[in-house]
Structure formats: structure tokens, C-alpha cells
Scaffold this motif. Structure first.
Motif, PDB file in Angstrom:
ATOM      1  N   ALA A 360      18.679 -80.537 -38.390  1.00 24.32           N
ATOM      2  CA  ALA A 360      19.519 -79.723 -38.637  1.00 24.32           C
ATOM      3  C   ALA A 360      21.149 -79.649 -38.781  1.00 24.32           C
ATOM      4  O   ALA A 360      21.909 -78.905 -39.228  1.00 24.32           O
ATOM      5  N   ILE A 361      21.839 -80.116 -37.218  1.00 25.76           N
ATOM      6  CA  ILE A 361      23.114 -80.491 -36.721  1.00 25.76           C
ATOM      7  C   ILE A 361      23.652 -81.583 -37.923  1.00 25.76           C
ATOM      8  O   ILE A 361      23.076 -82.838 -37.404  1.00 25.76           O
ATOM      9  N   SER A 422       9.918 -71.370 -47.418  1.00 22.91           N
ATOM     10  CA  SER A 422       9.847 -70.618 -48.846  1.00 22.91           C
ATOM     11  C   SER A 422      10.863 -69.994 -49.407  1.00 22.91           C
ATOM     12  O   SER A 422      11.397 -69.874 -50.814  1.00 22.91           O
ATOM     13  N   SER A 423      11.808 -70.053 -48.625  1.00 23.52           N
ATOM     14  CA  SER A 423      12.867 -69.069 -48.936  1.00 23.52           C
ATOM     15  C   SER A 423      13.954 -68.931 -47.916  1.00 23.52           C
ATOM     16  O   SER A 423      13.131 -69.260 -46.782  1.00 23.52           O
ATOM     17  N   ILE A 424      15.077 -68.539 -47.389  1.00 30.28           N
ATOM     18  CA  ILE A 424      15.590 -69.031 -46.978  1.00 30.28           C
ATOM     19  C   ILE A 424      16.185 -68.342 -45.742  1.00 30.28           C
ATOM     20  O   ILE A 424      17.404 -66.835 -46.639  1.00 30.28           O
ATOM     21  N   PRO A 425      16.036 -68.218 -44.250  1.00 30.73           N
ATOM     22  CA  PRO A 425      15.842 -68.814 -42.704  1.00 30.73           C
ATOM     23  C   PRO A 425      14.536 -68.992 -43.249  1.00 30.73           C
ATOM     24  O   PRO A 425      14.162 -67.370 -44.521  1.00 30.73           O
ATOM     25  N   GLU A 455      26.992 -73.848 -42.021  1.00 31.59           N
ATOM     26  CA  GLU A 455      26.588 -73.448 -43.757  1.00 31.59           C
ATOM     27  C   GLU A 455      25.530 -75.053 -43.769  1.00 31.59           C
ATOM     28  O   GLU A 455      25.024 -74.549 -44.502  1.00 31.59           O
ATOM     29  N   LYS A 456      25.464 -75.598 -43.201  1.00 30.61           N
ATOM     30  CA  LYS A 456      24.491 -76.750 -42.894  1.00 30.61           C
ATOM     31  C   LYS A 456      23.380 -76.758 -42.360  1.00 30.61           C
ATOM     32  O   LYS A 456      22.654 -76.991 -42.881  1.00 30.61           O
ATOM     33  N   ALA A 460      18.746 -76.088 -44.258  1.00 32.63           N
ATOM     34  CA  ALA A 460      17.748 -76.926 -43.536  1.00 32.63           C
ATOM     35  C   ALA A 460      16.480 -75.870 -42.954  1.00 32.63           C
ATOM     36  O   ALA A 460      15.292 -75.910 -41.877  1.00 32.63           O
ATOM     37  N   GLY A 461      16.819 -74.097 -43.182  1.00 39.13           N
ATOM     38  CA  GLY A 461      16.089 -73.284 -43.047  1.00 39.13           C
ATOM     39  C   GLY A 461      16.306 -72.568 -41.960  1.00 39.13           C
ATOM     40  O   GLY A 461      15.436 -71.816 -41.426  1.00 39.13           O
ATOM     41  N   ILE A 462      17.340 -73.229 -41.315  1.00 42.45           N
ATOM     42  CA  ILE A 462      17.536 -72.314 -40.042  1.00 42.45           C
ATOM     43  C   ILE A 462      18.929 -71.523 -39.932  1.00 42.45           C
ATOM     44  O   ILE A 462      20.345 -71.790 -40.361  1.00 42.45           O
ATOM     45  N   GLU A 463      18.920 -70.104 -39.572  1.00 47.34           N
ATOM     46  CA  GLU A 463      20.087 -68.993 -39.557  1.00 47.34           C
ATOM     47  C   GLU A 463      20.915 -68.632 -38.038  1.00 47.34           C
ATOM     48  O   GLU A 463      20.175 -69.115 -37.178  1.00 47.34           O
ATOM     49  N   PHE A 464      22.127 -69.211 -37.735  1.00 44.82           N
ATOM     50  CA  PHE A 464      22.968 -69.535 -36.384  1.00 44.82           C
ATOM     51  C   PHE A 464      23.279 -68.213 -36.560  1.00 44.82           C
ATOM     52  O   PHE A 464      23.974 -67.825 -37.381  1.00 44.82           O
TER      53      PHE A 464
END
Length: 607
Positions: A360-361, A422-425, A455-456, A460-464
């Protein structure tokens, strides 16, 4: 912590982006050398501890004598002025000598060294030695561990007296007995030094000590002249705390310190030097470090002939490039910038989440946007923690090269781990996948990295969740106490050992007073055992094999992600100085290590 120290924590993180064992340093010193050769959070580059690696199919690497270039007689003579960060005092044993600036501007040019680093990061014999000790030539013996230096019979101090084993023995005792000595670590591993033969130094250790080349040499150590301190001649415990504050009353290097003040340092050629003589008659250092705009202006107007610039500003290279009679070169620095994961902090205590995070990075996007403007040749760093490409042999394998930005793969890994993407994150059990991400709040390059990676990662489904702190709080409290999930900082080191950073026993806990550098709480017993074996392995080929296994386990357990080598710039005036100016700019020796080979341009020197 005092206000001065706290301010330094912030300024160092902003300007130098370094992380030393003692975290950071005082403002005026800016950067400090490592308090011991085995320490890893320091200002430095990874180097070769090398003899040969043919047995494992690698290019050969070896201890060797320094090769010397012919001295162009037509360019001999003259003087130059250089800009540098600047020390408060000079004593190489106390906190004065802990400043990198003290070594770059004075100490490395005046003190003789045993082993030194060449421009490729290999340990080589200095002109003080007849050869580099090895197991093959008997200079090293394993049981008991003994190191023998054979001194160059032509080696003398600037006063004409020979450099002898008694000088080594005196230096050792002074380091151990000087009040507030900065670097007794490692010297306390010496059991005795036999000085009965003036031309032979026999050092007996308490145990195997693989970092022996750092002692009495390297980027931050040297030898003192015993005769220069007659008041301590018969003192078994010489305390030199009050000596060498503003002068070094001897020289065994290519230069003699003529004068030092808070305004300038003046070095002149040592005519008794036993190695190749410097080309210049005189070199003057003046304080030019901060603000950065002042350094650039000094180069542009010609007040100084050269300087090295550590920068977080993307436009520095463009501001210097294309200017008449100015050359600026951006390149790889000597620090390892990385995202470090706390494997005990949820959700990163789940190895599958860590694996998804590796994809995801977008490291390439970071290098392209934030590093290439300073170093056009910059590449994503994929060596093991902590190794560098093209600097020593330690990056023969690149275990992190497999991790490239792939948001679909990251989501697939998370879904196999029970996450709903199915939804982000993505979420699991109704809890969104949100990961804390910290760095120094005042470092614009790192906060820009956060914005880009956030943003990237969401794709990938991951929130920082960005959680930044001033440098003192981040390193003294947050990191040391494991109160983070992801942290971005830089480190380095010229020995490959990662024991103090990554071994199980190096995890800071309440029981050990939160000491230890393993802030990420990674404990792999197999890796720790390999670390201990590597720390006792004198054969560099075998040691490299052990380190490669450790690097593989680092990647296997997803302990973090290397980003890039921190860039830096060397700038100089082509009308004021010539020679191999930027050869050592990416070395822990610093950019001024080889000023003995610098000279005036031919037009100025009459050539």
C-alpha cells in the motif's frame, strides 16, 4: 531536558534529519558522531568490514592500502576558505569531540589514524600502518582476540618524534580516564596494550570485538601524542578534560592546526607528514551551516570555495545549478530513511495487515516527487535494515525489492484476513482499518511524504491517521515508549550490526527502564541469534552470509519499509578550488576528508 537541548532536537530533525543513539544534539554542534562503534542510530554510512567473499559468489572485497593519486606539481600551493558547521571546542575525547563538525574541520586532519574508510566504504590501512591486520597475516588472532598494528617506520609527529605504541597506550588510558569522556564504549573492551616494541601495537581484548577498525581510527577516532602532555607522562589515569579546548598541540596527520577560534579554523601543511603531502599551503574553515540561504549566498558570491548542504528544500539544487563558476552535485547521503513499524501496536500486531501495508506504500512516488529534485539519480532503497547499495558489501541482496505499490494485492491480502474492502477504508468486525503514522512535525519533506502516502494508501483500503510531534517528544517519549504504530525517521551506521536496533533484548520495556533501540518491538529469536553470531564473526564473508539471513527475516516479518538514502548536496566554486571535491560527500568521513588532494585551479596557481 533543557530548553537548549529541546531546541536542538527540533532543529536537528529539520535541518539534518539524523537520529543518533542519544537522539539528537545541541543546536550549535548540529550533528554528533556515534558514542561507540557498535551504535546504529548515528550520523554515518554503512561500510565494508571486508577481506574476501569469493566463497559465496560475490565480488571480492578486501582490506587494502589506500591508493594515492599523483600530485600535480603545477597546482601546489595557495589557500582556500571552506564553509562548514562549526564546533564549540576541540577536545577529541570529551563532548567537544562528539560534534561531527569538530572532526570535519580539525580533528580528522590533525590526528593520525590506524584504519580509515575509503570512498567506497571499505576499511583500509592508513599511511600510519604498514598493512591492515587480518586473520590471514596474523594481525588478528581469535583466542584470545588480539589485534596487532605494525607502524610505518617513517611515521612521525610534526615535532619530529616517532609515532609509537606508547602513543596508542596513552590514548587508550586517556579515553578511559578523562572526566566526562564521550566514547569510552568499545575502548573498555580492551584488556591491555603492549607497548614494549615502539613499532608494534599489540591490543588484547576481553572478548571478540568485530568493530576493532573503529578504534584509534575511522571517521571519529585517532591517536594522541603522549609527549604533547608531559604533565601526564607518568600518570596511569590521565584526565585530559581541561586540555585541547581551543588548540591541538601536536599533529600526526597531513595538516597542523595553526589557530582556532569561534570565527575561523586555520590549517597549514604538515611538512613532516609521512604520507602524500597536501597540495595547498593553507585551508581555512569558517562557520557556514545555518541558515541554508546564507550558505548558498556565500557560495554564489565566492566568500567560500566549497560547502556541503544537507537539505529538505527541493529547489536548492536548481538555485545552485547553472550559475557561473558554481558546481553543485546532489547525491545519495549516508543515512537510511525508512518507515518503521511497531509490530506490537494494533492493527500491525497482525502480520497480514503488515504484509498488505507493504503493497500500500508507493515508495517510487516518494522518490520521484521528493528526492529526485535533489538527487536526480535517486532510487528506491530496498536493502535490508540497515544497509546501503554501492557502499560496502552489505547490500548484496535486496529483500525489500519485492514490495512495490499494488493496491489490488493489498486489498486481496486484507480480504483473505477477514477484512471487508467493499468500502474504503477496509473494515473488520465493524472497525475501520486506520493506522497511526508519525514523524517530526517540523520536517516538511517527511510531512509531504505523509500526504503523498496517505493518498496512495487509501486506494489500497488503508487509512493513515497522521500523529506528528516535535522531535524531542517523538524520540524521547513516543518512540522510546512504543507509543506509535508507524514512524518515519532516518538512521545510519558504518558497521552492519543491527543488534542494538532489532534484537529481542533491545526492546525498551518498563523492566529495563525503556532502554534499547528496538522501538518496533520486533522479536524474532532466530534473527536475534543470527545477530549475536554475526557480532562475533571475524571472517567478513561468513559475517555477510549471517547478515543476509537477518535481512531476509526482516522482510519476511514485514518489520518496516526502507524508503531512500537521504540526499545531500556538495557545492563549490570552480574558480576557487579544483580536485576530487565531492569524492567523500556521501561518506561518514565527511566532504573535507581529502582536502589534502584539493588544489587551486591551474589558472590561479600558475599552471
Amino acid at each position: 531536558m533543557s530548553d537548549t537541548d529541546r531546541e536542538t532536537h527540533v532543529r536537528l530533525a529539520e535541518l539534518v534529519d539524523r537520529r543518533a543513539v542519544d537522539v539528537e544534539s545541541r543546536l550549535r554542534d548540529m550533528r554528533r558522531r556515534p558514542p561507540g562503534p557498535s551504535r546504529q542510530r548515528l550520523v554515518a554510512a554503512v561500510v565494508a568490514f571486508a577481506v574476501a567473499a569469493a566463497a559465496i559468489g560475490l565480488a571480492a572485497y578486501a582490506f587494502m592500502h589506500r591508493s594515492e593519486e599523483p600530485r600535480p606539481a603545477s597546482t601546489r600551493g595557495g589557500a582556500i576558505v571552506l564553509g562548514s558547521d562549526y564546533p564549540e571546542c576541540l577536545n577529541p575525547i570529551t563532548g567537544c569531540g562528539s560534534a561531527t563538525s569538530a572532526w570535519w574541520t580539525v580533528l580528522q586532519h590533525v590526528l593520525p589514524h590506524a584504519m580509515v574508510l575509503d570512498e567506497h566504504g571499505n576499511w583500509v590501512a592508513s599511511p600510519l600502518l604498514t598493512e591492515a591486520p587480518s586473520l590471514a597475516n596474523g594481525g588478528l588472532t581469535e583466542n584470545p582476540f588480539t589485534l596487532t598494528y605494525h607502524l610505518n617506520p617513517k611515521a612521525t609527529w610534526a615535532d619530529g618524534k616517532p609515532i609509537t605504541s606508547a602513543d596508542f597506550e596513552f590514548t587508550w588510558r586517556a579515553i578511559l580516564n578523562t572526566e566526562a569522556a564521550y566514547a569510552t564504549v568499545s575502548y573498555d573492551q580492551i584488556a591491555s596494550i603492549d607497548g614494549s616494541d615502539p613499532g608494534t601495537v599489540v591490543i588484547r581484548f576481553k572478548d571478540v570485538f568485530v568493530d576493532w577498525p573503529d578504534l584509534f581510527g575511522g571517521p571519529s577516532a585517532g591517536v594522541l601524542e603522549k609527549a604533547a602532555f608531559p604533565q601526564f607522562a607518568n600518570d596511569p589515569k590521565p584526565n585530559l578534560a581541561n586540555e585541547m579546548q581551543h588548540t591541538i598541540p601536536f599533529s600526526g596527520g597531513p595538516w597542523v592546526l595553526k589557530s582556532w577560534s569561534v570565527a575561523q579554523t586555520v590549517l597549514v601543511r604538515n611538512d613532516r607528514y609521512y604520507g602524500p603531502a597536501p597540495l595547498l599551503d593553507q585551508v581555512t574553515f569558517v562557520p557556514r551551516w545555518f541558515p541554508q540561504s546564507s550558505v548558498i549566498q556565500s557560495i554564489l558570491v565566492g566568500d567560500i570555495a566549497a560547502a556541503q548542504i544537507y537539505t529538505t528544500d527541493l529547489d536548492v539544487l536548481s538555485r545552485l545549478s547553472g550559475k557561473p563558476k558554481v558546481r553543485a552535485v546532489g547525491g545519495d547521503g549516508d543515512t537510511f530513511e525508512a518507515l518503521w513499524f511497531n509490530v506490537s501496536s494494533p492493527p500491525l500486531d497482525d502480520p497480514e495487515v503488515r504484509e498488505a501495508l507493504m503493497y500500500a506504500i508507493d515508495r517510487q512516488a516518494v522518490v520521484d516527487a521528493l528526492v529526485k529534485p535533489i538527487n536526480p539519480n535517486a532510487e528506491v532503497l530496498s536493502c535490508g535494515f540497515i544497509a546501503f547499495p554501492q557502499v560496502g558489501p552489505w547490500c548484496q541482496t535486496r529483500p525489500f525489492e519485492q514490495f512495490t505499490y499494488d493496491p489490488k494485492r493489498a486489498k486481496s491480502i486484507l480480504e483473505s484476513d477477514g477484512y471487508d474492502c467493499s468500502s474504503i477504508p477496509c473494515s473488520k468486525g465493524g472497525k475501520k482499518l486506520v493506522i497511526g503514522y508519525s514523524t517530526v512535525s517540523t520536517n516538511e519533506r517527511r510531512t509531504a511524504t505523509q500526504d503523498l502516502l496517505k493518498e496512495k494508501a487509501i486506494q489500497a483500503g488503508i487509512e493513515f491517521k497522521i500523529e506528528n510531534y516535535e522531535a524531542g517528544m517523538l524520540f524521547d517519549d513516543i518512540a522510546r515508549h512504543g507509543k506509535f504504530t508507524i514512524i518515519d525517521f532516518a538512521t545510519g551506521g558504518w558497521d552492519p550490526s543491527v543488534t542494538s536496533n532489532l534484537a529481542c533484548e533491545s526492546i525498551p520495556t518498563k523492566a529495563n527502564g525503556f532502554t534499547g533501540g528496538n522501538w518496533g518491538h520486533w522479536c524474532n529469536r532466530q534473527a536475534t541469534e543470527l545477530m549475536h553470531q554475526s557480532d562475533r564473526e571475524l571472517d567478513p564473508g561468513k559475517r555477510l552470509q549471517l547478515m543476509d539471513q537477518i535481512y531476509g527475516l526482516e522482510a519476511q516479518d514485514f518489520i518496516g519499509l526502507p524508503l531512500y538514502q537521504l540526499p545531500q548536496i556538495t557545492a563549490w566554486r570552480t574558480d576557487k578550488v579544483a580536485g576530487p571535491i565531492d569524492t567523500y560527500s556521501s561518506s561518514p568521513n565527511g566532504p573535507f576528508w581529502n582536502i589534502d588532494k584539493w588544489h587551486l585551479p591551474k589558472a590561479r596557481s600558475g599552471g
